[in-house]
Enzyme design. Structure first.
Site, PDB file in Angstrom:
ATOM      1  N   HIS A 136       0.877  -1.180   0.000  1.00 39.41           N
ATOM      2  CA  HIS A 136       0.000   0.000   0.000  1.00 39.41           C
ATOM      3  C   HIS A 136       0.913   1.228   0.000  1.00 39.41           C
ATOM      4  CE1 HIS A 136      -2.767   2.948   1.899  1.00 39.41           C
ATOM      5  NE2 HIS A 136      -3.757   2.159   1.555  1.00 39.41           N
ATOM      6  N   ASP A 213       2.957  -4.699   7.573  1.00 42.71           N
ATOM      7  CA  ASP A 213       1.726  -3.917   7.449  1.00 42.71           C
ATOM      8  C   ASP A 213       0.576  -4.923   7.503  1.00 42.71           C
ATOM      9  OD1 ASP A 213      -0.563  -2.698   6.577  1.00 42.71           O
ATOM     10  OD2 ASP A 213       0.329  -1.748   4.823  1.00 42.71           O
ATOM     11  N   GLN A 216      -4.705  -5.377   6.474  1.00 44.23           N
ATOM     12  CA  GLN A 216      -5.722  -6.245   5.858  1.00 44.23           C
ATOM     13  C   GLN A 216      -5.666  -7.671   6.384  1.00 44.23           C
ATOM     14  OE1 GLN A 216      -8.101  -5.153   3.961  1.00 44.23           O
ATOM     15  NE2 GLN A 216      -7.303  -3.100   3.585  1.00 44.23           N
ATOM     16  N   LYS A 239     -10.750  -1.009  10.326  1.00 48.97           N
ATOM     17  CA  LYS A 239     -10.945  -2.156   9.433  1.00 48.97           C
ATOM     18  C   LYS A 239     -11.299  -3.410  10.244  1.00 48.97           C
ATOM     19  CE  LYS A 239      -7.492  -0.329   6.222  1.00 48.97           C
ATOM     20  NZ  LYS A 239      -8.227   0.259   5.107  1.00 48.97           N
ATOM     21  N   CYS A 377      -4.832   2.786  -3.572  1.00 51.44           N
ATOM     22  CA  CYS A 377      -3.564   3.208  -2.946  1.00 51.44           C
ATOM     23  C   CYS A 377      -2.477   2.167  -3.178  1.00 51.44           C
ATOM     24  CB  CYS A 377      -3.734   3.464  -1.443  1.00 51.44           C
ATOM     25  SG  CYS A 377      -4.859   4.795  -1.086  1.00 51.44           S
TER      26      CYS A 377
HETATM   27  N1  PLP Z   1      -2.018  -0.688   4.585  1.00 54.64           N
HETATM   28  C1  PLP Z   1      -2.981  -1.371   3.976  1.00 54.64           C
HETATM   29  C2  PLP Z   1      -2.687  -2.724   3.447  1.00 54.64           C
HETATM   30  C3  PLP Z   1      -4.253  -0.817   3.844  1.00 54.64           C
HETATM   31  O1  PLP Z   1      -5.206  -1.502   3.229  1.00 54.64           O
HETATM   32  C4  PLP Z   1      -4.488   0.473   4.360  1.00 54.64           C
HETATM   33  C5  PLP Z   1      -5.813   1.096   4.181  1.00 54.64           C
HETATM   34  O2  PLP Z   1      -6.527   0.819   3.260  1.00 54.64           O
HETATM   35  C6  PLP Z   1      -3.448   1.135   5.004  1.00 54.64           C
HETATM   36  C7  PLP Z   1      -2.227   0.536   5.093  1.00 54.64           C
HETATM   37  C8  PLP Z   1      -3.646   2.483   5.591  1.00 54.64           C
HETATM   38  O3  PLP Z   1      -4.506   2.399   6.691  1.00 54.64           O
HETATM   39  P1  PLP Z   1      -4.997   3.741   7.403  1.00 54.64           P
HETATM   40  O4  PLP Z   1      -5.584   4.594   6.328  1.00 54.64           O
HETATM   41  O5  PLP Z   1      -6.022   3.247   8.383  1.00 54.64           O
HETATM   42  O6  PLP Z   1      -3.818   4.356   8.055  1.00 54.64           O
END
Ligand code: PLP
Length: 419
Positions: A136, A213, A216, A239, A377
């Site tokens: 992401h 990270d 998900q 999430k 993203c």
């Molecule tokens: N990493 C992943 C894999 C995501 O799907 C997301 C959000 O869609 C993020 C990071 C960023 O999360 P946040 O916007 O809650 O900081």
């Protein structure tokens, strides 16, 4: 399409009353233009059950005050409940100690904390940081900023046509200059579950720390940070059926202690003079200012709610839903599923020949169906598959097969209109 590495509980899962669980979510009763809401945008943000809403109301109506700063009743209660929330998160990911759990504003903030706290202190000119094509943007951009500042280099692990990491190529990227690995656990755009345990073990052979990270992954599969032996693990509450504005960073205590603070301010200090400031112990060193107290307590209630259902049961239910949805969409002429990894969570990215994804989303919305369209993203993934964008249906345990059927019918309507 199942995961050998993940413990599922299909027997218990099939004995649960998923209809009753779905009824916990008041928002799912909504009608959009007279049509029942079909919410398939859970990878962007999931919905909140009444139990978590009730917990937030109880906090705001009977327990709210600022924490750590007073001896009065409400402040003591709020401080205790905030601490309890940290302990619930510790248990949820099986961290060794509660001080290894830092409340942040979400995954993005957690990753930026590691970049500033660890990266800016320990990464030097000429060092190399390994990331993957599946990341992401929030696990790419901070590291690019650091690389630019320090004169370090980003190396990228490629993916195959199914959207799986090419692990042999990952291993070949390591050398004596490798100093950090940032790795997505589950791809938000494709659903691919990465073999992070073996990748972490490999990095550790070179004494390289690994940030996962888990935005998900944590909502869908069990997480055990001690078994994974990851150095950092990040995810967001929103999430996981929790509130927006809060997430956590798990970090091994020794690493967190060695890191420099990210943000300066109240609560993160132990003493301040104009000559010198000394910092508080972890986790407080990384929680400057008034934290998101209510949201953290709601986050604690959310993981308690998910744990009561059982993440293994949730995983089993969602894998079943994924299998059904994949079968149904694969049969549709003109529909191309992007991301067909052997191990996936319940995310289906797809394109429809001759129709722009934004038009797909707009027409589905007219039937009350919420999907996400765009680059998610994750522009490097779109570039890899040579598409500008996809439509993405992402499922949660409160979705049902009849909603997959509605999605299929919606796609047929889109095709009728545009083709
Ligand atoms: N990493 C992943 C894999 C995501 O799907 C997301 C959000 O869609 C993020 C990071 C960023 O999360 P946040 O916007 O809650 O900081």
């Amino acid at each position: 399409m199942n995961s050998a590495n993940i413990s599922l509980k299909p027997e218990i899962s099939s004995s649960l009353d998923w209809g009753k669980i779905r009824a916990d979510f008041p928002i799912l009763q909504l009608k959009i233009d007279g049509k029942p809401l079909i919410y398939l945008d859970n990878a962007a943000s999931s919905q909140m059950p009444q139990q978590v809403i009730d917990r937030l109301v109880r906090y705001q109506t009977t327990q709210h005050a600022n924490i750590n700063r007073a001896v009065h009743y409400l402040s003591e209660v709020a401080t205790l409940e905030y601490h309890n929330a940290r302990c619930k998160l510790q248990q949820f990911i099986n961290a060794r100690e509660d001080r290894e759990v830092i409340f942040t504003s979400g995954t993005t903030d957690s990753i930026n904390l590691v970049m500033h706290g660890y990266g800016r202190k320990f990464i030097k000119a000429g060092d190399e940081i390994i990331l993957t094509t599946l990341e992401h943007h929030s696990n790419i951009v901070p590291w690019q900023m650091l690389a630019e500042e320090k004169g370090a280099k980003i190396r990228v692990v490629p993916i195959n046509d199914k959207g799986e990491l090419e692990v042999d190529k990952y291993e070949k990227l390591f050398n004596e200059r490798t100093k950090f690995v940032g790795l997505i656990h589950v791809s938000n755009a494709l659903g691919t579950i990465n073999p992070i345990k073996s990748m972490i073990d490999f990095a550790h052979r070179y004494s390289v720390p690994v940030l996962i990270d888990g935005a998900q992954a944590a909502p869908h599969i069990p997480i055990d940070v001690q078994a994974l032996d990851c150095d950092f693990y990040a995810f967001s509450a929103h999430k996981l059926c929790g509130p927006t504005g809060v997430g956590i960073l798990y970090g091994k205590a020794t690493l967190l202690e060695a890191m420099q603070p990210f943000k300066g301010g109240g609560d993160m200090i132990s003493s301040v003079t104009f000559e010198k400031t000394t910092y508080n112990t972890i986790p407080h060193k990384f929680e400057a200012g008034t934290p998101p107290i209510a949201a953290a307590i709601g986050f604690g209630a959310a993981v308690e709610y998910l744990t009561a259902i059982g993440i293994e049961c949730i995983a089993a239910y969602e894998f079943d839903l994924l299998e059904y949805a994949t079968e149904r969409l694969s049969e549709m002429p003109g529909v191309r599923i992007i991301g067909t990894a052997a191990e996936k969570t319940a995310v289906i990215s797809f394109t429809i020949a001759g129709v722009h994804p934004h038009d797909v989303g707009t027409i589905l919305n007219q039937d009350g169906i919420a999907v996400r369209t765009g680059h998610h993203c994750a522009q490097p993934i779109m570039q890899r598959f040579n598409v500008p964008a996809t439509s993405r249906a992402s499922f949660a345990f409160y979705n049902k097969k009849s909603e997959v059927d509605a999605l299929v019918a919606g796609i047929k309507t889109v095709q009728k209109i545009f083709l």
